[in-house]
Write a protein that holds these residues in place. Structure first.
Motif, short mmCIF file in Angstrom:
data_model
loop_
_atom_site.label_atom_id
_atom_site.label_comp_id
_atom_site.label_asym_id
_atom_site.label_seq_id
_atom_site.Cartn_x
_atom_site.Cartn_y
_atom_site.Cartn_z
N ILE A 14 -9.18 17.68 -11.85
CA ILE A 14 -8.06 16.94 -11.55
C ILE A 14 -7.28 18.03 -10.74
O ILE A 14 -6.81 17.15 -9.88
CB ILE A 14 -7.06 16.93 -13.25
CG1 ILE A 14 -7.91 15.88 -14.07
CG2 ILE A 14 -5.55 16.55 -12.66
CD1 ILE A 14 -7.17 15.96 -15.68
N VAL A 15 -7.52 19.08 -10.59
CA VAL A 15 -6.57 19.89 -9.60
C VAL A 15 -7.11 19.81 -8.18
O VAL A 15 -6.50 19.59 -7.39
CB VAL A 15 -6.66 21.55 -10.04
CG1 VAL A 15 -6.13 22.32 -9.11
CG2 VAL A 15 -5.71 21.82 -11.16
N PHE A 17 -9.18 17.16 -7.40
CA PHE A 17 -8.59 15.83 -7.10
C PHE A 17 -7.26 15.71 -6.42
O PHE A 17 -7.01 15.01 -5.44
CB PHE A 17 -8.81 14.77 -8.21
CG PHE A 17 -8.62 13.41 -7.68
CD1 PHE A 17 -9.54 12.46 -6.85
CD2 PHE A 17 -7.48 12.53 -8.11
CE1 PHE A 17 -9.16 11.40 -6.69
CE2 PHE A 17 -7.08 11.27 -7.46
CZ PHE A 17 -8.21 10.46 -6.92
N LYS A 18 -6.12 16.28 -7.06
CA LYS A 18 -4.84 16.33 -6.47
C LYS A 18 -4.86 17.02 -5.23
O LYS A 18 -3.86 16.54 -4.20
CB LYS A 18 -4.29 17.09 -7.47
CG LYS A 18 -3.59 16.22 -8.63
CD LYS A 18 -2.70 15.18 -8.57
CE LYS A 18 -2.25 14.51 -9.66
NZ LYS A 18 -1.57 13.30 -9.47
N MET A 19 -5.58 17.95 -4.88
CA MET A 19 -5.40 18.86 -3.63
C MET A 19 -6.07 18.05 -2.70
O MET A 19 -5.78 17.76 -1.51
CB MET A 19 -6.18 20.19 -3.90
CG MET A 19 -5.22 21.31 -4.57
SD MET A 19 -6.32 22.60 -4.70
CE MET A 19 -6.44 23.08 -3.31
N THR A 21 -6.44 14.48 -2.58
CA THR A 21 -5.56 13.53 -2.16
C THR A 21 -4.11 13.63 -1.59
O THR A 21 -3.49 12.88 -0.93
CB THR A 21 -5.16 12.53 -3.33
OG1 THR A 21 -4.70 13.08 -4.49
CG2 THR A 21 -6.63 11.67 -3.81
N GLY A 22 -4.04 15.00 -1.85
CA GLY A 22 -2.60 15.69 -1.26
C GLY A 22 -2.65 15.88 0.33
O GLY A 22 -1.85 15.89 1.21
N ARG A 27 -6.33 11.82 1.47
CA ARG A 27 -5.81 10.55 1.26
C ARG A 27 -6.36 9.35 1.76
O ARG A 27 -6.53 8.31 1.08
CB ARG A 27 -4.19 10.73 1.27
CG ARG A 27 -3.41 9.60 1.15
CD ARG A 27 -3.29 9.59 -0.60
NE ARG A 27 -2.74 8.34 -0.97
CZ ARG A 27 -2.22 8.09 -2.04
NH1 ARG A 27 -2.50 9.01 -3.19
NH2 ARG A 27 -1.71 6.77 -2.52
N TRP A 30 -9.75 8.54 0.30
CA TRP A 30 -9.42 7.99 -1.26
C TRP A 30 -8.96 6.42 -1.16
O TRP A 30 -9.41 5.63 -1.59
CB TRP A 30 -8.54 8.74 -1.88
CG TRP A 30 -8.24 8.09 -3.10
CD1 TRP A 30 -6.91 7.88 -3.61
CD2 TRP A 30 -9.20 7.88 -4.23
NE1 TRP A 30 -7.27 7.32 -5.05
CE2 TRP A 30 -8.61 7.52 -5.43
CE3 TRP A 30 -10.60 8.28 -4.62
CZ2 TRP A 30 -9.25 7.30 -6.57
CZ3 TRP A 30 -11.13 8.08 -5.65
CH2 TRP A 30 -10.41 7.19 -6.76
#
Length: 184
Positions: A14-15, A17-19, A21-22, A27, A30
């Motif tokens: 999760i971390v 993936f967040k990094m 897409t950040g 992004r 994705w």
């Protein structure tokens, strides 16, 4: 002990993936994947088109100049692919082109949408045309969601049936084994 590894792995994913897409490039990758995804891709594209046309139509009918409207719409797109396409269209219009040609070049918007916007631009009824497109695509999205739900419902029933069946077997198996042991 294995549960810690599973939860840790999920947290790390999760971390990461967040990094990913950040990051602007992550992004874009994705969002490109989402728009081209087999089952949800067309629905996401239709939603993006509906949002784009609804927002731009509202802005144009309120008297906002088309370039300013496109700038606002690109910021509210919610999808990097659509945002980049709108920025490209804005750039080409500021160079003196009409809206339909650069829209076609982006390959993000369906041909029908481009043609209808082209007609709206030529007749001076751009806001009306954008509203009609938005209504059409809102209906399309609703239809796609209904179709998806109709497809998912039987799958959910089978999965729930399997889970309930497994629980029932797990509960009654020891009782049957005790009965066999007592009679034997």
């Amino acid at each position: 002990a294995n549960m810690h590894f599973i939860l840790g792995g999920m947290g790390a994913f999760i971390v990461a993936f967040k990094m990913f897409t950040g990051n602007p490039r992550g992004r874009l990758i994705w969002d490109t994947f989402l728009i081209r995804a087999p089952l949800f891709g067309p629905m996401i594209r239709k939603t993006a088109v509906a949002k784009f046309t609804r927002t731009l139509g509202t802005l144009v009918s309120s008297g906002v100049p088309i370039l300013d409207g496109l700038e606002i719409v690109s910021k509210t797109a919610g999808n990097k692919v659509v945002e980049n396409a709108v920025k490209y269209i804005k750039e080409k219009i500021s160079e003196g082109q009409n809206i339909a040609q650069p829209m076609m070049e982006t390959k993000v918007f369906p041909k029908m949408v481009v043609q209808m916007i082209g007609v709206g631009e030529q007749t001076g009824a751009m806001d009306v045309m954008l509203g009609k497109i938005a209504d059409f695509y809102d209906d399309e999205v609703d239809g796609a969601i209904d179709g998806l739900m109709a497809m998912i419902e039987p799958i959910i029933m089978v999965i729930l049936g399997g889970i309930i069946g497994s629980v029932m077997i797990a509960m009654y198996m020891p009782i049957f084994q005790m009965g066999d042991a007592m009679s034997g």
